[in-house]
Design an enzyme around this catalytic site. Structure first.
Site, mmCIF file in Angstrom:
data_model
loop_
_atom_site.group_PDB
_atom_site.id
_atom_site.type_symbol
_atom_site.label_atom_id
_atom_site.label_comp_id
_atom_site.label_asym_id
_atom_site.label_seq_id
_atom_site.Cartn_x
_atom_site.Cartn_y
_atom_site.Cartn_z
ATOM 1 N N GLN A 104 2.056 -5.678 -2.867
ATOM 2 C CA GLN A 104 2.566 -5.624 -1.442
ATOM 3 C C GLN A 104 3.853 -4.951 -1.441
ATOM 4 O OE1 GLN A 104 1.490 -8.753 -2.860
ATOM 5 N NE2 GLN A 104 -0.648 -7.883 -2.751
ATOM 6 N N ASP A 139 0.676 -1.035 -0.402
ATOM 7 C CA ASP A 139 0.220 -0.150 -0.196
ATOM 8 C C ASP A 139 0.745 0.901 -0.213
ATOM 9 O OD1 ASP A 139 -2.417 -1.592 0.518
ATOM 10 O OD2 ASP A 139 -1.776 -1.851 2.120
ATOM 11 N N LYS A 185 1.726 2.601 -5.602
ATOM 12 C CA LYS A 185 2.775 1.861 -6.109
ATOM 13 C C LYS A 185 2.305 1.783 -7.642
ATOM 14 C CE LYS A 185 2.998 -2.245 -4.558
ATOM 15 N NZ LYS A 185 2.464 -1.651 -3.191
ATOM 16 N N SER A 226 6.197 12.575 -4.386
ATOM 17 C CA SER A 226 4.488 12.419 -4.418
ATOM 18 C C SER A 226 3.822 13.282 -2.938
ATOM 19 C CB SER A 226 4.040 10.983 -4.496
ATOM 20 O OG SER A 226 2.327 10.933 -4.585
ATOM 21 N N GLY A 268 0.243 13.768 -3.469
ATOM 22 C CA GLY A 268 -1.118 13.764 -3.847
ATOM 23 C C GLY A 268 -1.736 12.553 -4.366
ATOM 24 N N GLY A 310 -4.544 -3.575 -4.732
ATOM 25 C CA GLY A 310 -5.616 -3.257 -4.992
ATOM 26 C C GLY A 310 -4.609 -1.670 -5.307
ATOM 27 N N HIS A 311 -4.936 -0.780 -6.149
ATOM 28 C CA HIS A 311 -4.180 0.355 -6.881
ATOM 29 C C HIS A 311 -5.099 1.041 -6.468
ATOM 30 C CE1 HIS A 311 -0.494 -2.204 -8.323
ATOM 31 N NE2 HIS A 311 -0.186 -1.690 -6.932
HETATM 32 P P1 IMP Z 1 -2.592 -12.151 1.362
HETATM 33 O O1 IMP Z 1 -1.761 -12.348 0.481
HETATM 34 O O2 IMP Z 1 -3.976 -12.173 1.317
HETATM 35 O O3 IMP Z 1 -2.758 -14.495 1.627
HETATM 36 O O4 IMP Z 1 -2.498 -11.972 2.942
HETATM 37 C C1 IMP Z 1 -1.717 -11.684 3.710
HETATM 38 C C2 IMP Z 1 -0.880 -10.440 4.203
HETATM 39 O O5 IMP Z 1 -0.281 -10.132 2.692
HETATM 40 C C3 IMP Z 1 -1.684 -9.691 4.962
HETATM 41 O O6 IMP Z 1 -1.555 -9.944 6.312
HETATM 42 C C4 IMP Z 1 -2.958 -9.324 3.701
HETATM 43 O O7 IMP Z 1 -2.919 -8.062 4.655
HETATM 44 C C5 IMP Z 1 -0.904 -8.166 3.300
HETATM 45 N N1 IMP Z 1 -1.184 -8.236 2.332
HETATM 46 C C6 IMP Z 1 -1.856 -9.270 0.842
HETATM 47 N N2 IMP Z 1 -2.299 -8.368 0.101
HETATM 48 C C7 IMP Z 1 -1.934 -6.655 0.032
HETATM 49 C C8 IMP Z 1 -1.749 -5.842 -0.026
HETATM 50 O O8 IMP Z 1 -1.755 -5.283 -1.491
HETATM 51 N N3 IMP Z 1 -1.089 -3.917 0.634
HETATM 52 C C9 IMP Z 1 -0.984 -4.430 2.059
HETATM 53 N N4 IMP Z 1 -1.022 -5.754 2.828
HETATM 54 C C10 IMP Z 1 -1.349 -6.631 1.504
#
Ligand code: IMP
Length: 430
Positions: A225, A13, A16, A414, A416, A40-41
């Site tokens: 991630q 988060d 990116k 960045s 904003g 999620g972007h």
């Molecule tokens: P999973 O990827 O759904 O298996 O989650 C494993 C861990 O990665 C958890 O702590 C999620 O909150 C974290 N996680 C997975 N995808 C993201 C992301 O895009 N941003 C932040 N944390 C993530």
């Protein structure tokens, strides 16, 4: 000529999506190499907010080729929904701009159900997964009982593999997790329907990327991630199940390491984390609430409030080392405006001793005490700054101090969410 990889330098988060969106202008192909729709972007284009979970954000630019590589796990339902939404908003007019690796693994209904059921039974040991079936799908990939896109598109192979795998999955669901079993006919029908939509996008993407490299095209590799969620280098077991670091670029897309010239780590000007696991600079006070509110720190995939804390130089140094970063893109500096003073964690102590790097064991990591230094804040709204010189003195001093502590140049700041709220100090493509 440079090919650039973007990776998260913290716990995901970091923003990116926005940086990838900006760099896309200089690239021909944008390649996702790991993760799935756990990512999620959120992008702001003009006045419109676009949230993408699977499809590279490069899709918002005309004429770019977006590739979902073999290292990604794909939920067909989510992918198809994203395509439909993009088309409804007048985008993705040329389907040949979007390619799916024939070797990527498909997230099946039982992966999602197992992910959710396991988490529900884990009590205070839960990982806090996104519940999208990511971990169970990667387990099956490594365990050689996965279903790849090419398998899904071959009805006989799919039917056979599904039947074989469901025996074990239903045993797990019913006997271990106390859930209802999955229905073979229902999955076969639903997923055969998806297969017909996906067929148009399937390709040998490793070959295509390498041909493009030969032709001198520029590639942007888009990570999801972050470094500390990497299955090998993150805060295991509180990690995701893929290689989020720069090493994952090669295995997740099929290119050799010599083709990656720049590796840019994205880092917030503070830190956030969702899910469980160690986070030494986490704030439980009004400063933490303020970061969450000002930064809009709620998950774009799950809507969960994110844990917030001060910038952690131990984490960024680890990210610089583990990814071989050549630059850092610093995001959300504007969120820090208004604080009287801002803390930076420069090191950790454990049992009174200073640590050289992050401890590997989560039990030790949980007990680390951050060592802070405090810098003056700034009151001015910096969200309109167009150059580094336009930033208040104390904001410039903060960025310079982070750079010094990281031991890696900051190449972008960045201020904003919009594209034009970006200060580019060095363009890695040029
Ligand atoms: P999973 O990827 O759904 O298996 O989650 C494993 C861990 O990665 C958890 O702590 C999620 O909150 C974290 N996680 C997975 N995808 C993201 C992301 O895009 N941003 C932040 N944390 C993530």
């Amino acid at each position: 000529m440079a090919n650039v990889a973007i990776v998260g330098a913290q716990w995901g988060d970091e923003g990116k999506g926005k940086v990838v969106d900006i760099y896309t202008e200089y690239a021909d192909d944008i390649v996702r190499f790991q993760g799935g729709n756990n990512a999620g972007h959120t992008l702001v284009v003009g006045n419109e907010k676009v949230v993408l979970h699977l499809i590279p954000s490069g899709i918002l630019h005309e004429g770019k080729r977006c590739i979902i590589g073999n290292g990604v796990v794909l939920d067909p339902e989510v992918f198809i929904k994203e395509i439909v939404k993009l088309k409804e908003s007048g985008r993705l007019t040329d389907d040949s701009c979007l390619l799916l690796s024939e070797s990527l693994h498909i997230i099946m209904p039982y992966h999602k159900r197992i992910d959710i059921a396991r988490e529900a039974r884990s009590g205070d040991r839960k990982i806090g997964t996104t519940g999208r079936g990511i971990g169970p799908c990667y387990e099956d990939k490594i365990g050689r009982r996965g279903i790849r896109l090419m398998d899904l598109l071959n009805r006989d192979v799919f039917a056979r593999r599904l039947k074989e795998f469901l025996v074990e999955k239903n045993f797990l669901l019913e006997k271990m997790l106390g859930e209802a079993p999955c229905d073979y006919d229902q999955i076969l029908e639903e997923y055969s329907g998806y297969a017909e939509v996906l067929r148009a996008y399937m390709a040998d993407t490793a070959l295509i990327i390498n041909n493009d490299l030969q032709a001198g095209k520029k590639i942007l590799f888009e990570g999801a991630q972050g470094t500390l969620l990497d299955v090998d280098f993150g805060t295991y077991p509180f990690v995701t199940s893929s290689s989020t670091c720069a090493g994952g670029v090669c295995t997740g897309s099929g290119v050799g390491p010599r083709h990656i010239h720049e590796i840019i780590g994205i880092s917030k000007a503070y830190v956030t984390r969702v899910g469980s696991g160690p986070f030494p600079t986490e704030l439980f006070d009004a400063d933490g609430d303020r970061l969450r509110d000002a930064g809009g720190e709620f998950g774009s995939t799950t809507g969960r409030p994110r844990r917030c804390g001060w910038f952690d130089a131990m984490v960024i140094r680890y990210a610089v080392r583990t990814n071989g970063l050549t630059g850092i893109a610093l995001t959300k500096l504007d969120v820090l405006s208004g604080f009287d003073s801002i803390k930076i964690c420069t090191g950790y102590t454990l049992d009174g001793k200073a640590l050289e790097t992050l401890p590997s064991a989560p039990e030790a990591f949980e007990n680390c005490q951050p060592v802070y230094e405090e810098l003056p804040g700034w009151k001015a709204d910096i969200s309109g700054a167009k150059s580094f010189e336009e930033l208040p003195d104390s904001a410039r001093a903060y960025v310079k101090r982070l750079e010094e502590l990281a031991g890696c140049p900051i190449v972008l700041v960045s201020v904003g969410a919009r594209r034009d709220q970006t200060i580019i100090l060095r363009n890695p493509f040029l």
